[in-house]
Design a protein around this motif. Structure first.
Motif, mmCIF file in Angstrom:
data_model
loop_
_atom_site.group_PDB
_atom_site.id
_atom_site.type_symbol
_atom_site.label_atom_id
_atom_site.label_comp_id
_atom_site.label_asym_id
_atom_site.label_seq_id
_atom_site.Cartn_x
_atom_site.Cartn_y
_atom_site.Cartn_z
ATOM 1 N N HIS A 187 10.206 -7.436 -8.152
ATOM 2 C CA HIS A 187 9.417 -6.285 -8.595
ATOM 3 C C HIS A 187 10.222 -4.994 -8.634
ATOM 4 O O HIS A 187 9.760 -3.984 -9.170
ATOM 5 C CB HIS A 187 8.194 -6.111 -7.692
ATOM 6 C CG HIS A 187 8.520 -5.524 -6.327
ATOM 7 N ND1 HIS A 187 9.104 -6.264 -5.319
ATOM 8 C CD2 HIS A 187 8.334 -4.274 -5.834
ATOM 9 C CE1 HIS A 187 9.259 -5.507 -4.248
ATOM 10 N NE2 HIS A 187 8.809 -4.282 -4.527
ATOM 11 N N LYS A 213 11.238 -10.114 1.416
ATOM 12 C CA LYS A 213 11.957 -8.850 1.547
ATOM 13 C C LYS A 213 13.394 -9.120 1.958
ATOM 14 O O LYS A 213 13.651 -9.837 2.917
ATOM 15 C CB LYS A 213 11.276 -7.965 2.608
ATOM 16 C CG LYS A 213 11.834 -6.564 2.701
ATOM 17 C CD LYS A 213 11.021 -5.755 3.691
ATOM 18 C CE LYS A 213 11.531 -4.329 3.802
ATOM 19 N NZ LYS A 213 10.752 -3.541 4.793
ATOM 20 N N LYS A 251 -0.434 -14.164 -3.146
ATOM 21 C CA LYS A 251 0.917 -13.697 -3.455
ATOM 22 C C LYS A 251 1.771 -13.685 -2.192
ATOM 23 O O LYS A 251 1.294 -13.402 -1.105
ATOM 24 C CB LYS A 251 0.867 -12.281 -4.040
ATOM 25 C CG LYS A 251 0.211 -12.207 -5.394
ATOM 26 C CD LYS A 251 0.254 -10.779 -5.935
ATOM 27 C CE LYS A 251 -0.383 -10.697 -7.312
ATOM 28 N NZ LYS A 251 -0.320 -9.320 -7.845
ATOM 29 N N TYR A 305 5.428 -12.185 -0.724
ATOM 30 C CA TYR A 305 6.538 -11.237 -0.932
ATOM 31 C C TYR A 305 7.673 -11.574 0.027
ATOM 32 O O TYR A 305 7.460 -11.806 1.214
ATOM 33 C CB TYR A 305 6.085 -9.796 -0.689
ATOM 34 C CG TYR A 305 5.055 -9.312 -1.696
ATOM 35 C CD1 TYR A 305 5.452 -8.752 -2.906
ATOM 36 C CD2 TYR A 305 3.700 -9.409 -1.422
ATOM 37 C CE1 TYR A 305 4.520 -8.319 -3.828
ATOM 38 C CE2 TYR A 305 2.750 -8.980 -2.345
ATOM 39 C CZ TYR A 305 3.171 -8.432 -3.553
ATOM 40 O OH TYR A 305 2.240 -8.002 -4.462
#
Length: 250
Positions: A43, A9, A5, A7
């Motif tokens: 998310h 930001k 995964k 991510y």
């Protein structure tokens, strides 16, 4: 297929969509790059508050004019609590006041020491002359010296004539104040003589010592310091059986 995964930001800065029902978000990453991400892959909810960084707040405030900066800072301090704002201001104020008072006190102490070091100790007749003439001291000194021959004999004239620091002493008295030194004076007389010219005296006019009656005048002195007696060669009167020495208050 790599299942790792990833991510990203950043901050949501816009939206994207098409006629097929796609909804995307424009996200500005920390490196300032802008990427488009499917809304379903985010998310966090879109209405969830974003994290605010202190550096961003400071940068925002710096962009304001000085008046707006004051309004914002006051509002922030008040929001944090009045005690917090007051404490910060008070701490800075007290520190500044303490340092200012400390420096000021140091200067006052230094000036006080300077005055004490330069404050002369003088005889009473010098203080008397100064007090009488201090309102116009420069002129009075010039006038006194100019009319020297016409000045009446006195302790002050005798002191002024003999002292090599008379001018400086009087000027220092004017600048720094003065103290009157307590100096013992004495009457000297022959023993076993009941009356007549038995007292040691000094005549300021003729500048001579002689024995006379128990009385002062403008020209003569009946009371003398030990230093004066010793300089004139009469120091032995304190131990001689021929003389009686009487201490007097002057």
């Amino acid at each position: 297929m790599n299942k790792d995964k990833v991510y990203l930001k950043g901050y949501v800065i816009g939206h994207a969509a098409d006629t097929l029902g796609y909804q995307g978000l424009l996200v500005q990453l920390e490196n300032l790059d802008v990427v488009e991400i499917d809304k379903n892959l985010v998310h966090k909810k879109i209405d969830e508050p974003q994290l605010i960084k202190l550096k961003d707040v400071i940068a925002r405030i710096k962009d304001f004019d000085s008046g707006t900066q004051i309004v914002w800072l006051d509002a922030i301090l008040n929001e944090l609590g009045s005690d917090y704002g007051i404490l910060k201001y008070k701490t800075g104020y007290e520190q500044g006041r303490f340092e200012g008072e400390y420096v000021g006190q140091q200067l006052k102490d230094a000036d006080k020491v300077r005055q004490e070091l330069n404050k002369p100790v003088v005889k009473q007749f010098v203080a008397d002359w100064y007090e009488e003439h201090k309102s116009n001291l420069d002129y009075e000194l010039w006038d006194y010296v100019s009319d020297w021959k016409d000045q009446k004999p006195s302790e002050f004239k005798e002191w002024f004539n003999k002292s090599n620091k008379a001018f400086q002493t009087l000027v220092n008295m004017h600048q720094f104040g003065y103290e009157v030194g307590k100096e013992k004076k004495y009457k000297v007389k022959f023993k076993n003589i009941q009356s007549g010219t038995r007292y040691l005296k000094y005549d300021g006019v003729i500048e001579k010592w002689y024995f006379g009656i128990n009385q002062d005048s403008n020209a003569t002195r009946l009371c003398h310091t030990k230093e004066e007696l010793e300089e004139a060669g009469f120091g032995e009167v304190f131990d001689s059986p021929l003389f009686e020495v009487e201490e007097v208050e002057k």
